[in-house]
Write a protein that holds these residues in place. Structure first.
Motif, mmCIF file in Angstrom:
data_model
loop_
_atom_site.group_PDB
_atom_site.id
_atom_site.type_symbol
_atom_site.label_atom_id
_atom_site.label_comp_id
_atom_site.label_asym_id
_atom_site.label_seq_id
_atom_site.Cartn_x
_atom_site.Cartn_y
_atom_site.Cartn_z
ATOM 1 N N MET A 1 -3.650 -2.454 -7.926
ATOM 2 C CA MET A 1 -2.472 -2.323 -7.077
ATOM 3 C C MET A 1 -1.780 -3.671 -6.900
ATOM 4 O O MET A 1 -0.547 -3.769 -6.970
ATOM 5 N N THR A 2 -2.575 -4.714 -6.689
ATOM 6 C CA THR A 2 -2.014 -6.057 -6.514
ATOM 7 C C THR A 2 -1.299 -6.523 -7.781
ATOM 8 O O THR A 2 -0.245 -7.166 -7.715
ATOM 9 N N ALA A 3 -1.861 -6.181 -8.930
ATOM 10 C CA ALA A 3 -1.234 -6.567 -10.208
ATOM 11 C C ALA A 3 0.127 -5.889 -10.358
ATOM 12 O O ALA A 3 1.111 -6.516 -10.788
ATOM 13 N N ILE A 4 0.185 -4.598 -10.020
ATOM 14 C CA ILE A 4 1.471 -3.881 -10.088
ATOM 15 C C ILE A 4 2.463 -4.499 -9.117
ATOM 16 O O ILE A 4 3.637 -4.730 -9.452
ATOM 17 N N TRP A 5 2.000 -4.788 -7.911
ATOM 18 C CA TRP A 5 2.875 -5.344 -6.879
ATOM 19 C C TRP A 5 3.401 -6.715 -7.277
ATOM 20 O O TRP A 5 4.576 -7.028 -7.075
ATOM 21 N N THR A 6 2.537 -7.533 -7.855
ATOM 22 C CA THR A 6 2.939 -8.874 -8.295
ATOM 23 C C THR A 6 4.024 -8.790 -9.347
ATOM 24 O O THR A 6 5.012 -9.537 -9.324
ATOM 25 N N GLU A 7 3.859 -7.850 -10.281
ATOM 26 C CA GLU A 7 4.865 -7.681 -11.334
ATOM 27 C C GLU A 7 6.177 -7.177 -10.750
ATOM 28 O O GLU A 7 7.267 -7.588 -11.183
ATOM 29 N N LEU A 8 6.079 -6.309 -9.737
ATOM 30 C CA LEU A 8 7.285 -5.757 -9.123
ATOM 31 C C LEU A 8 8.068 -6.828 -8.368
ATOM 32 O O LEU A 8 9.287 -6.725 -8.227
ATOM 33 N N GLN A 9 7.369 -7.849 -7.884
ATOM 34 C CA GLN A 9 8.038 -8.903 -7.109
ATOM 35 C C GLN A 9 8.773 -9.927 -7.968
ATOM 36 O O GLN A 9 9.552 -10.732 -7.463
ATOM 37 N N ASN B 1 0.818 -1.214 0.000
ATOM 38 C CA ASN B 1 0.000 0.000 0.000
ATOM 39 C C ASN B 1 0.849 1.260 0.000
ATOM 40 O O ASN B 1 0.545 2.227 -0.696
ATOM 41 N N ASP B 2 1.912 1.259 0.792
ATOM 42 C CA ASP B 2 2.781 2.431 0.848
ATOM 43 C C ASP B 2 3.528 2.631 -0.468
ATOM 44 O O ASP B 2 3.550 3.735 -1.028
ATOM 45 N N VAL B 3 4.157 1.592 -0.941
ATOM 46 C CA VAL B 3 5.015 1.706 -2.129
ATOM 47 C C VAL B 3 4.213 2.099 -3.365
ATOM 48 O O VAL B 3 4.550 3.062 -4.073
ATOM 49 N N VAL B 4 3.149 1.363 -3.641
ATOM 50 C CA VAL B 4 2.376 1.635 -4.864
ATOM 51 C C VAL B 4 1.680 2.990 -4.777
ATOM 52 O O VAL B 4 1.682 3.765 -5.742
ATOM 53 N N ASN B 5 1.101 3.306 -3.639
ATOM 54 C CA ASN B 5 0.399 4.590 -3.532
ATOM 55 C C ASN B 5 1.347 5.779 -3.570
ATOM 56 O O ASN B 5 0.998 6.846 -4.094
ATOM 57 N N ALA C 1 2.917 4.979 -12.847
ATOM 58 C CA ALA C 1 3.462 4.515 -11.567
ATOM 59 C C ALA C 1 4.125 3.154 -11.720
ATOM 60 O O ALA C 1 5.237 2.926 -11.221
ATOM 61 N N ARG C 2 3.445 2.255 -12.428
ATOM 62 C CA ARG C 2 3.987 0.909 -12.653
ATOM 63 C C ARG C 2 5.310 0.969 -13.409
ATOM 64 O O ARG C 2 6.303 0.323 -13.017
#
Length: 341
Positions: free
Chosen positions: A332-340, A165-169, A190-191
């Protein structure tokens, strides 16, 4: 003989129940609970608190949802409180058992995520910003460019705490949007920025307090109290408030629906709402709390600390992240998943 054995069994069971009544299981963020607070609580009540750590709201939520955890109290961040309520994982508080509920500061009483504080008692609140060792980098630290357009001096030396939440937002706010955005153009910007910056990061990890203190990291997206603790050990560490926007948050304590030590939990909830005890929580982790009157017991160095007292010029850039819509959460979850990856 059967009667004697039966009586013995009853006595043993009663003894075990009595022992269990002197226990409490707290599920909390790591390195966030004052040992002195727990010692004082045990001295006053006879109740031993066992703390189990977690490192993200999502990890805590998943563990509680899975069941069989044995915890009595949990400490979610504000935007997760509604999720816990909607899933039926926490219960409304019996305020007759928490006379110190009246000590909650007015500004923290009728909050959007828990009107009237029906479900939670404040633990601590703070901000998410940028910690930088100014001996390594002397440029502007009040910007999310520190982790999204990493300066040459910090490449391969910066960490990003892995709290989605912190990173993506923060990336979304940097891209010109608002938290929980559903705007495809903002989200793409952002992504793309996150993915482009990641090769310049050293890690995505916790433990910033120690690693900034020891010069293992030169910078980190980090929380303000953790950064203050690092600065006390390493004076060249400074905290930046990104002008593009940064999260403000509050963690609060809630009673789990399947708590086994309910009366002990109520004693703890009332205990932490006592001003002197709330100050003990803050003194350890170095974040502000939401209990009126605790200021009188706070360490002097917190009253003027730049990590705690937000500079006037950056106050407007701070925002509470709401509970995101399902669509925004999916993005947000999709962006986070790709970032991981």
């Amino acid at each position: 003989m059967k009667k004697l054995l039966g009586a013995t069994a009853i006595l043993l069971a009663s003894a075990c129940m009595a022992a269990a009544e002197g226990e409490l299981q707290l599920f909390n963020w790591g390195n966030y609970t004052s040992p002195e607070l727990l010692e004082k609580f045990k001295k006053e009540t006879g109740i031993t608190v066992t703390v189990t750590d977690y490192d993200s709201n999502d990890a805590a939520l998943a563990k509680i949802e899975a069941g069989g955890h044995g915890f009595d109290l949990v400490v979610p961040t504000h935007q997760y409180v509604r999720i816990f309520v909607e899933k039926g994982l926490i219960v409304p508080l019996d305020l007759s058992k928490i006379p110190n509920h009246k000590n909650i500061a007015p500004e923290w009483m009728d909050v959007e995520w828990d009107p009237g504080r029906a479900y939670t008692i404040p633990w601590q609140w703070g901000t998410t910003g940028i910690a930088v060792n100014t001996a390594v980098y002397s440029g502007d630290i009040n910007t999310s460019d520190i982790f999204l357009n990493v300066p040459d001096e910090l490449k391969g030396k910066i960490n990003v705490v892995p709290e989605m939440n912190d990173v993506v937002n923060m990336a979304v706010m940097w891209a010109g949007g608002t938290s929980c955005s559903e705007d495809p153009e903002v989200l793409k910007k952002a992504r793309d920025a996150l993915l482009a910056a990641k090769p310049d990061w050293l890690s995505m990890d916790y433990g910033a307090t120690e690693k900034l203190s020891n010069n293992d990291w030169a910078a980190s997206l980090n929380w303000n109290g953790s950064t203050m603790r690092a600065r006390l050990a390493n004076p060249t560490v400074k905290y930046g408030y990104p002008k593009e926007g940064y999260p403000v948050w509050m963690d609060s304590v809630a009673l789990l629906k399947d708590a086994q030590h309910v009366e002990e939990a109520y004693k703890f909830l009332n205990f932490i709402a006592e001003p002197e005890n709330a100050a003990m929580i803050s003194s350890f982790a170095r974040y502000a709390n939401g209990i009126a009157g605790s200021e009188a017991f706070m360490p002097e160095d917190m009253k003027t600390a730049p990590e705690i007292v937000v500079p006037e010029e950056f106050k407007a850039a701070g925002h509470f992240i709401p509970t995101c819509s399902p669509k925004a959460q999916e993005y947000m979850t999709a962006i986070w998943t790709e970032l991981q990856k």
